[in-house]
Design a protein around this motif. Structure first.
Motif, mmCIF file in Angstrom:
data_model
loop_
_atom_site.group_PDB
_atom_site.id
_atom_site.type_symbol
_atom_site.label_atom_id
_atom_site.label_comp_id
_atom_site.label_asym_id
_atom_site.label_seq_id
_atom_site.Cartn_x
_atom_site.Cartn_y
_atom_site.Cartn_z
ATOM 1 N N ILE A 130 4.940 36.087 -78.065
ATOM 2 C CA ILE A 130 4.590 36.256 -79.474
ATOM 3 C C ILE A 130 5.379 35.253 -80.311
ATOM 4 C CG2 ILE A 130 4.723 37.827 -81.457
ATOM 5 C CD1 ILE A 130 4.396 40.144 -79.479
ATOM 6 N N ALA A 131 4.713 34.658 -81.286
ATOM 7 C CA ALA A 131 5.378 33.806 -82.274
ATOM 8 C C ALA A 131 5.404 34.534 -83.611
ATOM 9 C CB ALA A 131 4.659 32.476 -82.423
ATOM 10 N N ILE A 132 6.563 34.534 -84.248
ATOM 11 C CA ILE A 132 6.697 35.075 -85.599
ATOM 12 C C ILE A 132 7.134 33.944 -86.511
ATOM 13 C CG2 ILE A 132 8.006 36.633 -87.095
ATOM 14 C CD1 ILE A 132 8.256 38.558 -84.791
ATOM 15 N N PHE A 133 6.389 33.764 -87.617
ATOM 16 C CA PHE A 133 6.796 32.757 -88.606
ATOM 17 C C PHE A 133 7.297 33.444 -89.859
ATOM 18 C CE2 PHE A 133 6.078 30.425 -92.498
ATOM 19 C CZ PHE A 133 6.814 29.287 -92.245
ATOM 20 N N SER A 134 8.483 32.998 -90.335
ATOM 21 C CA SER A 134 9.026 33.427 -91.625
ATOM 22 C C SER A 134 9.779 32.261 -92.234
ATOM 23 C CB SER A 134 9.956 34.629 -91.454
ATOM 24 O OG SER A 134 10.614 34.926 -92.670
ATOM 25 N N ILE A 135 9.582 32.045 -93.532
ATOM 26 C CA ILE A 135 10.164 30.882 -94.195
ATOM 27 C C ILE A 135 11.564 31.141 -94.738
ATOM 28 C CG2 ILE A 135 9.274 31.394 -96.509
ATOM 29 C CD1 ILE A 135 9.190 27.905 -94.877
ATOM 30 N N ASP A 136 11.946 32.420 -94.956
ATOM 31 C CA ASP A 136 13.169 32.682 -95.724
ATOM 32 C C ASP A 136 14.059 33.732 -95.069
ATOM 33 O OD1 ASP A 136 11.521 34.838 -96.116
ATOM 34 O OD2 ASP A 136 11.581 34.804 -98.303
ATOM 35 N N LEU A 174 -0.092 36.124 -79.302
ATOM 36 C CA LEU A 174 -0.305 36.581 -80.684
ATOM 37 C C LEU A 174 0.624 35.799 -81.597
ATOM 38 C CD1 LEU A 174 -0.993 40.066 -82.038
ATOM 39 C CD2 LEU A 174 1.049 38.927 -82.918
ATOM 40 N N ILE A 175 0.148 35.520 -82.809
ATOM 41 C CA ILE A 175 0.976 34.876 -83.836
ATOM 42 C C ILE A 175 1.030 35.797 -85.048
ATOM 43 C CG2 ILE A 175 1.268 32.893 -85.373
ATOM 44 C CD1 ILE A 175 -0.265 31.213 -83.341
ATOM 45 N N TYR A 176 2.247 36.019 -85.538
ATOM 46 C CA TYR A 176 2.495 36.920 -86.673
ATOM 47 C C TYR A 176 3.136 36.087 -87.769
ATOM 48 C CZ TYR A 176 3.832 41.413 -88.847
ATOM 49 O OH TYR A 176 3.954 42.496 -89.672
ATOM 50 N N SER A 177 2.487 36.035 -88.946
ATOM 51 C CA SER A 177 2.955 35.116 -89.992
ATOM 52 C C SER A 177 3.151 35.820 -91.326
ATOM 53 C CB SER A 177 1.962 33.976 -90.186
ATOM 54 O OG SER A 177 2.405 33.092 -91.204
ATOM 55 N N GLN A 178 4.286 35.536 -91.943
ATOM 56 C CA GLN A 178 4.559 35.957 -93.315
ATOM 57 C C GLN A 178 3.712 35.149 -94.285
ATOM 58 O OE1 GLN A 178 8.561 34.955 -94.415
ATOM 59 N NE2 GLN A 178 8.258 35.337 -96.590
ATOM 60 N N ILE A 179 3.219 35.799 -95.322
ATOM 61 C CA ILE A 179 2.630 35.103 -96.463
ATOM 62 C C ILE A 179 3.260 35.655 -97.725
ATOM 63 C CG2 ILE A 179 0.649 36.673 -96.797
ATOM 64 C CD1 ILE A 179 -1.052 34.189 -97.432
ATOM 65 N N PRO A 180 3.647 34.835 -98.727
ATOM 66 C CA PRO A 180 3.583 33.386 -98.774
ATOM 67 C C PRO A 180 4.649 32.728 -97.901
ATOM 68 C CG PRO A 180 4.710 34.254 -100.715
ATOM 69 C CD PRO A 180 4.260 35.434 -99.915
ATOM 70 N N ASN A 185 1.401 30.300 -98.938
ATOM 71 C CA ASN A 185 -0.012 30.372 -98.584
ATOM 72 C C ASN A 185 -0.459 29.212 -97.720
ATOM 73 O OD1 ASN A 185 0.340 32.387 -100.444
ATOM 74 N ND2 ASN A 185 -1.239 31.706 -101.863
ATOM 75 N N ASP A 186 -0.008 27.992 -98.046
ATOM 76 C CA ASP A 186 -0.501 26.822 -97.309
ATOM 77 C C ASP A 186 0.005 26.810 -95.875
ATOM 78 O OD1 ASP A 186 2.087 26.361 -98.208
ATOM 79 O OD2 ASP A 186 1.709 24.308 -98.906
ATOM 80 N N ILE A 187 1.227 27.262 -95.652
ATOM 81 C CA ILE A 187 1.755 27.302 -94.283
ATOM 82 C C ILE A 187 1.020 28.365 -93.462
ATOM 83 C CG2 ILE A 187 3.803 27.651 -92.858
ATOM 84 C CD1 ILE A 187 5.499 26.687 -95.189
ATOM 85 N N THR A 188 0.792 29.531 -94.057
ATOM 86 C CA THR A 188 0.052 30.581 -93.356
ATOM 87 C C THR A 188 -1.349 30.110 -93.012
ATOM 88 O OG1 THR A 188 1.315 32.219 -94.612
ATOM 89 C CG2 THR A 188 -0.657 32.994 -93.480
ATOM 90 N N LEU A 189 -1.984 29.421 -93.929
ATOM 91 C CA LEU A 189 -3.319 28.882 -93.666
ATOM 92 C C LEU A 189 -3.293 27.888 -92.510
ATOM 93 C CD1 LEU A 189 -6.300 28.430 -94.306
ATOM 94 C CD2 LEU A 189 -5.600 26.858 -96.142
ATOM 95 N N PHE A 213 -4.246 36.699 -84.725
ATOM 96 C CA PHE A 213 -3.450 36.223 -85.862
ATOM 97 C C PHE A 213 -3.259 37.355 -86.863
ATOM 98 C CE2 PHE A 213 -3.515 33.693 -90.002
ATOM 99 C CZ PHE A 213 -2.179 33.334 -89.926
ATOM 100 N N VAL A 214 -1.988 37.703 -87.115
ATOM 101 C CA VAL A 214 -1.656 38.781 -88.041
ATOM 102 C C VAL A 214 -0.926 38.198 -89.253
ATOM 103 C CG1 VAL A 214 -0.457 40.984 -88.359
ATOM 104 C CG2 VAL A 214 -1.409 40.388 -86.107
ATOM 105 N N ILE A 215 -1.376 38.573 -90.438
ATOM 106 C CA ILE A 215 -0.712 38.155 -91.678
ATOM 107 C C ILE A 215 0.042 39.340 -92.253
ATOM 108 C CG2 ILE A 215 -1.076 37.435 -94.071
ATOM 109 C CD1 ILE A 215 -3.391 35.743 -93.170
#
Length: 407
Positions: free
Chosen positions: A7-13, A108-114, A116-120, A133-135
């Motif tokens: 699983i990949a989790i994306f978070s910017i902050d 699976l990829i799990y992404s924080q929004i915002p 917005n452009d990175i999540t897109l 893909f989970v937002i």
């Protein structure tokens, strides 16, 4: 034991390693998934958003986490709202997309929004390679920006790209998680509700909160005859702190033993300090404190304030889990129908119209003068923290969603 999936989790902050500032929602989720048998890669920016500096990766303590951390270079930006930040996120979107193009062996990829452009950008790669893909909706852009810049027509034009990116991103999702029902529902503004929707409050780990209180209680000195009114969080235009300072100043004329504590920092701190001097309010600006120290301050306080201006995006913010765990009554000026109803129905506080000094003063005085009501509300707050905001229990809903999608 064989991995249950990657699983990949994306978070910017995120707050990582031994850092003091940052978000912990996605870090906690990553640890939980790793403990549940998944292999987790945490994708984030090298730029530390809260400190406004690049992380020193040579000195970074990777051993603080059980999951893998992948830092991606992002340009510097000086403020939360500035052209440089928009550009930095644009650059980051391209680099994150390149990362997933080069390594898309995820289940699976799990992404924080915002943002917005990175999540897109992540969603497009996920769709290309047929990866679930989970937002996770943590804030609303550009709705939050309009508080600082709300000019008819001009704002609509300036913020249109953010709306367009959000719409496109949500249309790529296979499931949407929200930190409130209002936030989760934003994902279905431009699409049918034909995918799973899960609401999981940001919350906290109540056991960790209690440990922080115990470890730091002796460092927080409070006189026996004092009553503390406290706010914890960002000092920004979204939060109705000028009204709070004016209300407490009025109360202090007859009750000088009432003190105001502001935990946190932000762009309007100097403006608030001016207001405090003008109205002669006895307020202590404590700045950012480590979470365990903040927990001790909240537990020593008597009344906690969730204070938003009327036009702020309304939801259930991160601080609420800590407020409830402290077991103190809450005065809420948020206009969120979801949270206002919860305050009243669950009985842990009172709702007050935002930006109304008289109303806020009256609500605070009513609580200060009735200790039995304060104690009863505090007990309800603690019970709600355990039942609804404790991550050890509530985040299992996200794990169950992920398992469902991966099946």
């Amino acid at each position: 034991m064989a991995s249950k999936g990657r699983i990949a989790i994306f978070s910017i902050d995120a707050k990582l390693g031994r850092e003091v500032k940052g978000a912990t929602r996605y870090v906690y989720l990553a640890e939980l998934l790793q403990q549940s048998g998944y292999e987790v890669d945490f994708i984030t920016s090298r730029f530390q958003h809260w400190e406004k500096r690049q992380r020193d990766l040579d000195a970074f303590d990777y051993s603080a986490h059980s999951f893998n951390i992948k830092f991606i270079e992002e340009p510097f930006y000086p403020k939360n709202m500035c052209p440089q930040r928009i550009w930095a996120h644009h650059v980051m979107a391209g680099r994150v997309a390149e990362y997933f193009e080069s390594d898309h062996a995820y289940d699976l990829i799990y992404s924080q929004i915002p943002p917005n452009d990175i999540t897109l950008a992540i969603g497009r790669v996920a769709k290309k390679y047929n990866i679930p893909f989970v937002i996770d909706v943590n804030d609303l852009w550009p709705e939050a920006f309009r508080i600082a810049l709300d000019v008819p027509v001009l704002s609509d034009i300036a913020f249109f790209p953010f709306y367009r990116q959000a719409k496109a991103a949500y249309n790529l999702a296979d499931a949407i998680v929200g930190t409130s029902d209002e936030y989760a529902s934003r994902g279905f503004k431009d699409r049918a509700q034909d995918i799973p929707k899960v609401v999981v409050y940001v919350g906290n780990d109540v056991d960790d909160f209690d440990a922080g209180v115990a470890a730091n209680a002796d460092e927080v000195n409070k006189a026996d005859d004092e009553v503390w009114v406290a706010y914890a969080g960002t000092l920004s235009a979204c939060y109705d702190l000028g009204t709070l300072i004016r209300a407490v100043a009025r109360i202090q004329r007859d009750r000088p033993w009432v003190k105001l504590k502001l935990l946190g920092d932000g762009v309007v701190r100097e403006d608030l300090e001016v207001v405090a001097r003008e109205v002669s309010c006895d307020v202590e600006f404590l700045g950012y404190r480590p979470h365990d120290v903040m927990a001790a301050y909240l537990s020593k306080s008597d009344i906690l304030i969730n204070s938003l201006v009327g036009n702020a995006p309304q939801s259930i913010p991160t601080k609420i889990g800590d407020y409830l765990a402290a077991g103190k009554p809450m005065v809420n000026t948020s206009l969120s129908p979801e949270f206002s109803s919860k305050v009243a129905a669950d009985g842990f506080g009172v709702n007050v119209q935002p930006e109304d000094v008289d109303a806020l003063t009256g609500a605070l005085v009513d609580l200060i003068d009735d200790r039995s009501v304060m104690e009863s509300m505090g007990q309800r707050a603690r019970a709600v923290a355990q039942e609804q905001f404790n991550r050890r229990r509530s985040y299992l809903k996200i794990v169950e969603l992920i398992e469902q999608l991966m099946r």
